[in-house]
Design a protein around this motif. Sequence first.
Motif, PDB file in Angstrom:
ATOM      1  N   LYS A  13       0.842  -1.207   0.000  1.00  0.00           N
ATOM      2  CA  LYS A  13       0.000   0.000   0.000  1.00  0.00           C
ATOM      3  C   LYS A  13       0.871   1.248   0.000  1.00  0.00           C
ATOM      4  O   LYS A  13       0.591   2.216  -0.730  1.00  0.00           O
ATOM      5  N   ASP A  30       0.934   3.960  -2.992  1.00  0.00           N
ATOM      6  CA  ASP A  30       0.607   5.368  -2.745  1.00  0.00           C
ATOM      7  C   ASP A  30       1.719   6.285  -3.242  1.00  0.00           C
ATOM      8  O   ASP A  30       1.458   7.341  -3.833  1.00  0.00           O
ATOM      9  N   GLU A  71     -18.150   0.999  -2.521  1.00  0.00           N
ATOM     10  CA  GLU A  71     -18.365   0.394  -3.830  1.00  0.00           C
ATOM     11  C   GLU A  71     -19.689   0.858  -4.438  1.00  0.00           C
ATOM     12  O   GLU A  71     -19.788   1.100  -5.653  1.00  0.00           O
ATOM     13  N   THR A  78     -12.037   6.322  -6.217  1.00  0.00           N
ATOM     14  CA  THR A  78     -11.315   5.055  -6.413  1.00  0.00           C
ATOM     15  C   THR A  78     -10.338   4.802  -5.277  1.00  0.00           C
ATOM     16  O   THR A  78     -10.219   3.686  -4.772  1.00  0.00           O
ATOM     17  N   LYS A  79      -9.620   5.854  -4.870  1.00  0.00           N
ATOM     18  CA  LYS A  79      -8.668   5.721  -3.766  1.00  0.00           C
ATOM     19  C   LYS A  79      -9.385   5.387  -2.462  1.00  0.00           C
ATOM     20  O   LYS A  79      -8.930   4.559  -1.673  1.00  0.00           O
ATOM     21  N   GLN A 137     -12.155   3.827  -2.120  1.00  0.00           N
ATOM     22  CA  GLN A 137     -12.591   2.437  -2.189  1.00  0.00           C
ATOM     23  C   GLN A 137     -11.419   1.492  -1.938  1.00  0.00           C
ATOM     24  O   GLN A 137     -11.551   0.490  -1.226  1.00  0.00           O
ATOM     25  N   ALA A 138     -10.261   1.812  -2.512  1.00  0.00           N
ATOM     26  CA  ALA A 138      -9.075   0.986  -2.302  1.00  0.00           C
ATOM     27  C   ALA A 138      -8.655   0.993  -0.839  1.00  0.00           C
ATOM     28  O   ALA A 138      -8.264  -0.045  -0.287  1.00  0.00           O
ATOM     29  N   ASP A 139      -8.752   2.160  -0.196  1.00  0.00           N
ATOM     30  CA  ASP A 139      -8.414   2.258   1.226  1.00  0.00           C
ATOM     31  C   ASP A 139      -9.363   1.419   2.072  1.00  0.00           C
ATOM     32  O   ASP A 139      -8.944   0.760   3.035  1.00  0.00           O
ATOM     33  N   ARG A 175     -11.012  -1.225   1.112  1.00  0.00           N
ATOM     34  CA  ARG A 175     -10.722  -2.646   0.891  1.00  0.00           C
ATOM     35  C   ARG A 175      -9.461  -3.055   1.649  1.00  0.00           C
ATOM     36  O   ARG A 175      -9.391  -4.134   2.224  1.00  0.00           O
ATOM     37  N   MET A 176      -8.457  -2.175   1.642  1.00  0.00           N
ATOM     38  CA  MET A 176      -7.235  -2.454   2.388  1.00  0.00           C
ATOM     39  C   MET A 176      -7.539  -2.596   3.871  1.00  0.00           C
ATOM     40  O   MET A 176      -7.018  -3.500   4.541  1.00  0.00           O
TER      41      MET A 176
END
Length: 597
Positions: free
Chosen positions: A72, A76, A524, A550-551, A553-555, A557-558
């Motif tokens: 991650k 980033d 999402e 998008t970021k 959402q990625a955060d 999920r992480m």
Amino acid sequence: MFFNHLKAAGLLVAVSALSACGKDKSSDPLAYVPENTAFLAGNLEPPPQVASDMWLKNAEQMMPMYEQVFDKTIADMQSAGSDDLGTKVLIALRDEMKGKFNRAGMESLGLSMSARSALYGIGLIPVMRLELGDAEAFRAFIGRLETKSGQKLDVAKVGDQEYWSASGGEDKLQLIAAIQNTHLVLTLAPRPADAAVLKTLLGVDMPKTSVLEAKTLAKFNAERSYLPYGSGYFDTSKLVELLFAERTAVEQAFLDAWGEKNPLADVSEQCKAEYRAIASQMPRVGFGYTTLAGKNMVLRYAIETSPAVGSELSALAVKVPGLDGHGEGLFDFGFGLDLNALVKFVNAKAGAVASAPYQCASLQPLNEAFAKARTNVNNPGVFMVAAAYKGMYVSLSKLDVADASKPEIEGKLVIASDNPQSLLSMVGNFVPPLAALSLQPNQAPVALPLDGMPPGLPPAFIAISDKSIGVAVGASEEKSLQAFINDMPSKPSPLLHYGVDGTGMARFFDLMIKQAETDLAASEAMQEIAAPEDSDGEDGAAAEAAAARTKKQADARMAFEMMSSMRDMYANLFKRVDVAVFATTRGIEVEYSVELK
């Protein structure tokens, strides 16, 4: 700035920390530590293999989570358009360490899981010294990192000793690393550095008398029943004397590099005396293992005080049933405190300061703090509670929150009191159903009236002893309530204790994972709703908004993936963890206890 330019050399620190956990004098790291050092952390003996195996097992369990953090961080940095040295070093270190958090992997890097180490001060300058398993293998490891990151460390010599250095173009300090026989040595040095200064820091010129020769750490351990596998101290009295003493050649070299004079040269004798007086009341902070065998580890930290202050602090401790610093429930929490002794302690200290206030400008806030503390403890409410309340302890044996509308909770609570009947009467003024109960010490528990309470609550019971009040929640807890409230510890209870077992940790993370799942689903859903709008927009603002979603959402999920990894790690690895804070004649001591499965 200096530390922004040390990312390549920083990998030396990161790697050496991984293993810092019958030989002649020069092979022992403690032989290079001056007897008068103000701080020291080291081990007299290598940790037993069972302990190093335990640490490696921990590392292996945690590695998936660390890899996620690595990935991650790198992602980033790259998404921000960064392709600098720091990113390259992280990528190289991640690739080198993959699959090597085991004994064979560590040894392939030149590290040893049976190493002795020392972190200490040459005056005020920190130095780390670590035994390597294979110096040439470690050199090769550093070489691979240099190749992968595209950054070569500067190499120089002082006498016959070769060393690496790293710094930025305008930096006044540099990181120094050297392999000296079988030791990895890490320290800071002025830039440029005088040869005599480097020889002192790197141990080419050894101290006149070392802590090894003086048996300083051995005596420290013996006085506190610490094991030889890892201990240390920060000596506040020595630190104060170092700060006020004439600068050594090494320290003066640092000041010269910065173009500064001694920042304490103009401190008044009054200030020096006041700082020395404070240090004499809290002369040392130390730590050490008291247990390190099999699957058990107990590490103890201590803020050590003078004997007089230690005696006053120990008077704060009381005995609370069941509260001994080692719980047995899914979750345990408790505290105990003699409020009358606390009021006496605070009044005595605040009175002493009021009669002789600190004159040093930098200590003026202490005058105000003691005056405020004195006001706070001399509150009528404190005296009212102090007469009947000594502490409490709660232990949960069941916690099921699968159905948030009907959580299943079972456990017991005990309140320590010198006069439980009086405390019950006090509480009964606010909870009338309690006042109607007829309770006698050491009689069978009686059901607590739940009239007016929300439906679906588990049954609850109450009982009292000569020194406590107990409440049990759940039908299965009723029979053990009397034994629970009469389980008086043989020694004073900790001021504070919390503990959790592996199952309890898993339940806690289950709650956090549910929240992470909710956040992820919301993220999402928002992305799907916003996607058509983004496709219609061609301006930069729309693109930025899409990237931000998008970021996010990625955060999310992480966060979900990390929580899941941590949940599995704790559930599979830990049987129990307890943390307790004690007031003893030595000072304030914190005990950290871990039992693995």
